[in-house]
Design an enzyme around this catalytic site. Structure first.
Site, PDB file in Angstrom:
ATOM      1  N   ASP A 176      -9.928   3.414   2.276  1.00 22.86           N
ATOM      2  CA  ASP A 176      -9.269   3.072   3.542  1.00 22.86           C
ATOM      3  C   ASP A 176     -10.320   2.815   4.620  1.00 22.86           C
ATOM      4  O   ASP A 176     -11.201   3.642   4.832  1.00 22.86           O
ATOM      5  CB  ASP A 176      -8.350   4.218   3.969  1.00 22.86           C
ATOM      6  N   HIS A 235      -1.085  -6.333   1.167  1.00 21.56           N
ATOM      7  CA  HIS A 235      -1.459  -5.650   2.406  1.00 21.56           C
ATOM      8  C   HIS A 235      -2.562  -6.404   3.142  1.00 21.56           C
ATOM      9  O   HIS A 235      -2.516  -6.550   4.374  1.00 21.56           O
ATOM     10  CB  HIS A 235      -1.913  -4.229   2.063  1.00 21.56           C
TER      11      HIS A 235
END
EC number: 1.11.1.-
Length: 367
Positions: free
Chosen positions: A152, A225
């Site tokens: 992330d 995403h």
């Protein structure tokens, strides 16, 4: 001591290396307690120093954000240009709700006990003037991965790009050296996610799980995403935000999730990202990740400079009339050097610029 930007304003401690521990506190301020809350803004830096002084090497810091409704109740001055209640995103399948929040405390350190103690002291000082409406204790998970197993923050900007992406420039519509932050608490259906093959998980993200390498553009699914979180101008210029997402969870309850927190000088960049994810781009092509992730909260806050927190009335008075339009807009962009001292709401030495947080990419909404 704190070193200000060239424009003379000292930003809050937004940029820094990923911390192993964090506490996110969202508070509402009781009607009639606005004066208490405003007076306390100038005390926050001292509370951070008092708690963090005993362990300076663990880099305790706190970022304070102010919600739109509280701004209207505390100040006679107009809201900053980008400050408004969080915009609910209601798609055909998934919804990003807007939930209450007057104050945000984003607390970070290398140790959870410091984060917890600072949270306890801040809420204790405010007493019955506030109610805690959301509290999340976040932690860093295995080589910067989220609970779904993917790294992330790979696309976060660094150094000067991070400064320019986060802090408002001198001469703009907003007070210089401030920023905006959007927060959301997501819970994940881990059983359904883990039932997918690795290939299907990678297709949802647009990135390889093990290596963290991004797919070539031609191989990315339109609902991945990465595709929906890439924000560009008509001329192809990409706009980024800085996020510091954290994992949270409970084995007992079976609740596992990601706390999203994204900082941007232009909040419409983050809002466009969320619109793409929930509504779709084009409409109906929503983010595949949302089939396994549910947004439980949503809030938008203005993060003023440290100068504003220390003396909000003085800063607002100084801005009337504002001569900011005569300043060079570039003067607010300052590179964070490795030797920069911490700001007042940080109890430690600052992080090197090349460790600064960054984010995924986004397309700016026409305004």
């Amino acid at each position: 001591m704190t070193e200000a930007f060239p424009n003379g304003k000292t930003p809050q401690h937004v940029l820094g290396p990923p911390a192993p521990a964090a506490v996110f506190l969202v508070l509402t301020v009781r009607s009639g307690a606005e004066a208490e809350a405003k007076d306390f803004l100038g005390d926050i830096a001292g509370v951070v120093r008092s708690v963090g002084f005993r362990a300076r090497e663990d880099h305790l810091s706190c970022v304070t954000g102010i919600g739109a409704e509280l701004w209207d109740r505390m100040f006679d001055a107009p809201r900053p240009a980008g400050l408004h209640p969080f915009i609910e995103q209601r798609g055909d399948v998934h919804t990003a709700p807007s939930t209450p929040g007057d104050l945000l405390f984003h607390i970070r350190a290398r140790r959870m006990d410091l984060c917890f103690e600072l949270a306890r002291q801040l809420v204790g000082e405010l007493g019955d003037a506030v109610s805690v409406v959301d509290e999340v204790h976040g932690f860093r998970y295995f080589d910067e991965r989220d609970i779904m197993g993917f790294v992330d923050g790979t696309e976060n900007p660094e150094d000067q790009e991070a400064v320019d992406s986060v802090f408002t420039p001198t001469g703009g519509d907003d007070p210089a050296s401030s920023t905006y932050v959007i927060v959301q608490k997501y819970t994940h259906d881990m059983a359904a996610w883990e039932a997918l093959s690795v290939e299907d998980q990678e297709a949802a993200f647009g990135r390889h799980k093990l290596s963290d390498m991004e797919f070539p553009d031609e191989d990315k699914a339109p609902n991945s995403h990465l595709i929906l979180n890439t924000i560009e101008d008509e001329d192809g210029t990409e706009h980024k935000i800085v996020r510091d997402n954290m994992v949270f969870g409970s084995v007992e309850s079976g609740e596992f999730g990601t706390y999203f927190i994204g900082y941007a000088a232009d909040v419409s960049v983050t809002e466009q990202m969320l619109e793409n994810m929930f509504i779709g781009n084009p409409r109906g092509t929503y983010d595949r990740i949302l089939d396994f992730s549910t947004a439980q909260t949503g809030g938008l806050f203005f993060v003023p400079s440290q100068d504003f927190l220390d003396d909000p009335d003085g800063e607002l008075a100084a801005a009337e009339p504002s001569d900011a339009q005569n300043d060079d807009p570039a003067s607010a962009s300052a590179r964070i050097e490795e030797t920069d001292p911490p700001n007042p709401a940080s109890a430690d030495d600052p992080a090197p610029a090349d460790d600064s947080l960054g984010i995924g990419s986004l397309r700016r909404r026409d305004q």
